[in-house]
Design a protein around this motif. Structure first.
Motif, PDB file in Angstrom:
ATOM      1  N   LEU A  92      -0.604  -5.137   8.721  1.00 37.50           N
ATOM      2  CA  LEU A  92       0.486  -5.139   9.698  1.00 37.50           C
ATOM      3  C   LEU A  92       0.050  -4.433  10.984  1.00 37.50           C
ATOM      4  CD1 LEU A  92       3.789  -4.411   7.728  1.00 37.50           C
ATOM      5  CD2 LEU A  92       3.179  -6.469   9.002  1.00 37.50           C
ATOM      6  N   VAL A  93      -0.572  -3.275  10.814  1.00 30.89           N
ATOM      7  CA  VAL A  93      -1.005  -2.504  11.991  1.00 30.89           C
ATOM      8  C   VAL A  93      -2.048  -3.305  12.754  1.00 30.89           C
ATOM      9  CG1 VAL A  93      -2.120  -0.367  12.741  1.00 30.89           C
ATOM     10  CG2 VAL A  93      -0.412  -0.306  10.912  1.00 30.89           C
ATOM     11  N   ASP A  94      -2.936  -3.949  12.017  1.00 33.53           N
ATOM     12  CA  ASP A  94      -3.953  -4.801  12.628  1.00 33.53           C
ATOM     13  C   ASP A  94      -3.315  -5.942  13.431  1.00 33.53           C
ATOM     14  OD1 ASP A  94      -6.701  -5.483  12.942  1.00 33.53           O
ATOM     15  OD2 ASP A  94      -6.432  -7.124  11.503  1.00 33.53           O
ATOM     16  N   SER A  95      -2.083  -6.317  13.041  1.00 34.67           N
ATOM     17  CA  SER A  95      -1.366  -7.392  13.744  1.00 34.67           C
ATOM     18  C   SER A  95      -0.471  -6.849  14.851  1.00 34.67           C
ATOM     19  CB  SER A  95      -0.505  -8.183  12.758  1.00 34.67           C
ATOM     20  OG  SER A  95      -1.257  -8.606  11.663  1.00 34.67           O
ATOM     21  N   GLY A  96      -0.544  -5.534  15.106  1.00 35.89           N
ATOM     22  CA  GLY A  96       0.217  -4.985  16.233  1.00 35.89           C
ATOM     23  C   GLY A  96       1.529  -4.335  15.862  1.00 35.89           C
ATOM     24  N   VAL A  97       1.810  -4.208  14.554  1.00 36.04           N
ATOM     25  CA  VAL A  97       3.044  -3.540  14.114  1.00 36.04           C
ATOM     26  C   VAL A  97       2.743  -2.052  13.932  1.00 36.04           C
ATOM     27  CG1 VAL A  97       4.654  -3.335  12.160  1.00 36.04           C
ATOM     28  CG2 VAL A  97       3.941  -5.604  12.967  1.00 36.04           C
ATOM     29  N   THR A  98       3.662  -1.187  14.351  1.00 33.62           N
ATOM     30  CA  THR A  98       3.481   0.241  14.121  1.00 33.62           C
ATOM     31  C   THR A  98       4.011   0.573  12.722  1.00 33.62           C
ATOM     32  OG1 THR A  98       3.789   0.673  16.469  1.00 33.62           O
ATOM     33  CG2 THR A  98       4.076   2.548  14.977  1.00 33.62           C
ATOM     34  N   ALA A  99       3.222   1.333  11.942  1.00 37.80           N
ATOM     35  CA  ALA A  99       3.639   1.597  10.553  1.00 37.80           C
ATOM     36  C   ALA A  99       3.550   3.085  10.241  1.00 37.80           C
ATOM     37  CB  ALA A  99       2.759   0.815   9.595  1.00 37.80           C
ATOM     38  N   PHE A 100       4.539   3.560   9.476  1.00 35.75           N
ATOM     39  CA  PHE A 100       4.534   4.943   8.993  1.00 35.75           C
ATOM     40  C   PHE A 100       4.709   4.871   7.480  1.00 35.75           C
ATOM     41  CE2 PHE A 100       6.910   4.611  13.019  1.00 35.75           C
ATOM     42  CZ  PHE A 100       6.060   5.320  13.865  1.00 35.75           C
ATOM     43  N   ALA A 101       3.639   4.800   6.736  1.00 38.17           N
ATOM     44  CA  ALA A 101       3.781   4.662   5.276  1.00 38.17           C
ATOM     45  C   ALA A 101       2.429   4.734   4.600  1.00 38.17           C
ATOM     46  CB  ALA A 101       4.410   3.306   4.945  1.00 38.17           C
ATOM     47  N   TRP A 102       2.400   5.380   3.459  1.00 39.65           N
ATOM     48  CA  TRP A 102       1.271   5.218   2.548  1.00 39.65           C
ATOM     49  C   TRP A 102       1.753   5.317   1.122  1.00 39.65           C
ATOM     50  CZ3 TRP A 102       0.289   9.250   6.344  1.00 39.65           C
ATOM     51  CH2 TRP A 102       0.690  10.516   5.941  1.00 39.65           C
ATOM     52  N   HIS A 103       1.000   4.673   0.249  1.00 38.41           N
ATOM     53  CA  HIS A 103       1.354   4.653  -1.169  1.00 38.41           C
ATOM     54  C   HIS A 103       1.314   6.076  -1.729  1.00 38.41           C
ATOM     55  CE1 HIS A 103       1.648   2.985  -5.229  1.00 38.41           C
ATOM     56  NE2 HIS A 103       0.824   3.963  -5.575  1.00 38.41           N
ATOM     57  N   GLY A 104       2.324   6.415  -2.527  1.00 40.31           N
ATOM     58  CA  GLY A 104       2.331   7.718  -3.185  1.00 40.31           C
ATOM     59  C   GLY A 104       2.704   8.868  -2.259  1.00 40.31           C
ATOM     60  N   ALA A 105       3.405   8.573  -1.179  1.00 40.97           N
ATOM     61  CA  ALA A 105       3.848   9.654  -0.281  1.00 40.97           C
ATOM     62  C   ALA A 105       4.729  10.640  -1.053  1.00 40.97           C
ATOM     63  CB  ALA A 105       4.655   9.053   0.871  1.00 40.97           C
ATOM     64  N   THR A 106       4.611  11.933  -0.730  1.00 42.19           N
ATOM     65  CA  THR A 106       5.512  12.925  -1.321  1.00 42.19           C
ATOM     66  C   THR A 106       6.899  12.702  -0.711  1.00 42.19           C
ATOM     67  OG1 THR A 106       5.123  14.477   0.466  1.00 42.19           O
ATOM     68  CG2 THR A 106       3.662  14.657  -1.458  1.00 42.19           C
ATOM     69  N   ASP A 107       7.906  13.327  -1.286  1.00 44.17           N
ATOM     70  CA  ASP A 107       9.255  13.176  -0.736  1.00 44.17           C
ATOM     71  C   ASP A 107       9.289  13.588   0.738  1.00 44.17           C
ATOM     72  OD1 ASP A 107      10.381  12.120  -2.899  1.00 44.17           O
ATOM     73  OD2 ASP A 107      11.668  13.838  -3.419  1.00 44.17           O
ATOM     74  N   GLU A 108       8.589  14.689   1.029  1.00 45.06           N
ATOM     75  CA  GLU A 108       8.564  15.193   2.407  1.00 45.06           C
ATOM     76  C   GLU A 108       7.890  14.183   3.351  1.00 45.06           C
ATOM     77  OE1 GLU A 108       6.789  19.115   4.586  1.00 45.06           O
ATOM     78  OE2 GLU A 108       7.016  19.157   2.408  1.00 45.06           O
ATOM     79  N   GLU A 109       6.778  13.611   2.898  1.00 48.78           N
ATOM     80  CA  GLU A 109       6.078  12.615   3.727  1.00 48.78           C
ATOM     81  C   GLU A 109       6.936  11.360   3.884  1.00 48.78           C
ATOM     82  OE1 GLU A 109       1.530  13.842   2.354  1.00 48.78           O
ATOM     83  OE2 GLU A 109       2.577  12.227   1.337  1.00 48.78           O
ATOM     84  N   TYR A 110       7.556  10.951   2.781  1.00 49.32           N
ATOM     85  CA  TYR A 110       8.390   9.743   2.780  1.00 49.32           C
ATOM     86  C   TYR A 110       9.513   9.857   3.813  1.00 49.32           C
ATOM     87  CZ  TYR A 110      12.086   6.647   0.980  1.00 49.32           C
ATOM     88  OH  TYR A 110      13.096   5.716   0.864  1.00 49.32           O
TER      89      TYR A 110
END
Ligand SMILES: NC(=O)c1ccc[n+]([C@@H]2O[C@H](COP(=O)([O-])OP(=O)(O)OC[C@H]3O[C@@H](n4cnc5c(N)ncnc54)[C@H](O)[C@@H]3O)[C@@H](O)[C@H]2O)c1
Length: 384
Positions: A92-110
């Motif tokens: 998605l980011v490679d296609s120009g979308v801004t993303a805030f996410a990674w697998h297994g984020a802690t509650d605080e990161e999420y």
């Protein structure tokens, strides 16, 4: 700043695999393909910012790209920390979308990711489960002024929205996507039915035929999960709190009983109620050795994880997505995907064709009969 500089993601180098996944689902999502062509030509979102808080896998990624094709500046965050596929997010980011996410984020990161999404100041947003809507209203009510409206995907999110509306707390117009018949009929029932079993089977690699499956909740999702368990050859027990749904389950050929009575019988347990503490200490105390529990409802509150941790004398990972809890009497029970919705935490979510229907909703072209004027008149009349 370009999309990558603005984003918070795991690894942009994963993008090629993500593009492959998106291209695969694209070949099975004809309605979205049609909408993409239409949006590309008509640019309905030109000049608009759209924020998307969904399970980030190939089908939702394609939806984001379709909205982007319609002229929007699109940003995404996850609606569940375990369902995020890092390769898809990279694509998605490679296609120009801004993303805030990674697998297994802690509650605080999420919640940090959803916070960052809110601060992209979108005109429109799509939510799944209500965490973004809730964050806006509780922490950043002043930012709601910029919002034209939002859409909410799932049953649990809509329950929360209705609670807000009843309290006079909902400050923006929201589309209740889940209220569309094409959503709950197909997505909740057939989508959850198939994908929950796909995830359970690929994660455990165990046979379902001949086993006893306990399905908690006989709503739209529960009906699908029970139906597919029966098709796989399982003996199915349903637990409910609504007597009508209970009778419906009996008429559909299932046994219906209280969870406390079903607990010693089940080999697999699947909760799909949208409720909390559906499997608790009293049930865990009488479960069989090696019982496997999964949740397909929206939040990880249906199976009481605090009780599991309290009762266990040993815990650990048996293999990815399978956590064991050993009790003092030697019994071991297993929890899949941290008790988060199993079809996304331990699978790829609903089949592509189902999400095509869900995203495009009413834009269907099904060949069905139509009423003649004579039939219409007959059905609307009461006189002899
Ligand atoms: N896994 C997925 O991909 C997916 C897809 C769609 C919806 N969902 C989620 O699944 C959940 C259920 O959605 P639905 O559309 O089937 O809702 P629904 O309202 O149609 O069904 C829920 C059922 O659970 C029953 N119930 C409530 N508390 C119970 C309890 N303590 N014990 C037994 N039964 C109980 C209710 O009586 C109802 O019949 C929601 O959280 C929804 O957001 C998940």
């Amino acid at each position: 700043m370009n999309a990558l500089e603005k984003s918070q993601i795991r690894d942009i180098a994963l993008a090629p695999m993500g593009h492959d996944k998106i291209n695969w689902v694209k070949t099975h999502m004809p309605i979205l393909n049609q909408l993409e062509a239409e949006f590309r030509a008509t640019q309905p979102f030109a000049g608009k910012k759209v924020a998307i808080c969904l399970h980030l896998e190939a089908k939702t990624a394609y939806l984001a790209l379709v909205i982007q094709a319609g002229g929007a500046e699109v940003s995404v965050a996850a609606s569940n920390p375990l369902s995020t596929q890092d390769d898809v997010v990279a694509a998605l980011v490679d296609s120009g979308v801004t993303a805030f996410a990674w697998h297994g984020a802690t509650d605080e990161e999420y919640f940090g990711h959803i916070d960052a999404l809110v601060h992209t100041n979108p005109d429109l947003f799509i939510d799944d489960g209500g965490d973004m809507t809730s964050l806006y209203h509780s922490k950043y009510p002043e930012l709601l002024e910029n919002i034209l409206g939002g859409a909410e995907e799932t049953t649990t999110g809509i329950v929360r929205l209705r609670a807000m509306a009843n309290d006079g707390a909902l400050k923006i117009p929201m589309i209740a996507v889940n209220d569309a018949m094409t959503k709950y009929f197909f997505d909740n029932r057939y989508g959850t039915g198939q994908s929950a079993w796909d995830a359970i089977m690929r994660t455990t690699n165990l046979v379902v035929a001949g086993k006893t499956v306990v399905v908690a909740g006989y709503g739209w999702c529960g009906k699908g999960v029970a139906m597919r368990a029966k098709g796989l050859g399982a003996k199915v027990i349903v637990t409910e709190i609504d007597p009508i749904k209970g009778i419906e389950a009996i008429m559909d050929g299932f046994q219906v009983m209280k969870m406390v009575d079903a607990a010693p019988l089940g080999d697999f347990f699947v909760t799909v109620t949208g409720d909390k503490k559906v499997i608790t200490e009293e049930h865990l105390a009488v479960m069989k050795d090696k019982a496997i529990m999964a949740n397909a409802g929206h939040f990880d509150v249906e199976i009481d994880k605090e009780a599991l941790n309290r009762m266990a004398v040993a815990t650990g990972m048996s293999k990815p997505n399978i956590e064991f809890f050993q009790f003092a009497d030697g019994r071991k029970v297993y929890l899949l995907g941290e008790g988060r919705l199993v079809n996304l935490a331990a699978g790829d979510g609903h089949p592509a064709e189902i999400m095509d229907l869900t995203f495009a909703l009413q834009a269907l072209n099904v060949s069905i009969d139509t009423l003649t004027d004579e039939q219409q008149e007959y059905l609307n009349s009461w006189q002899l």
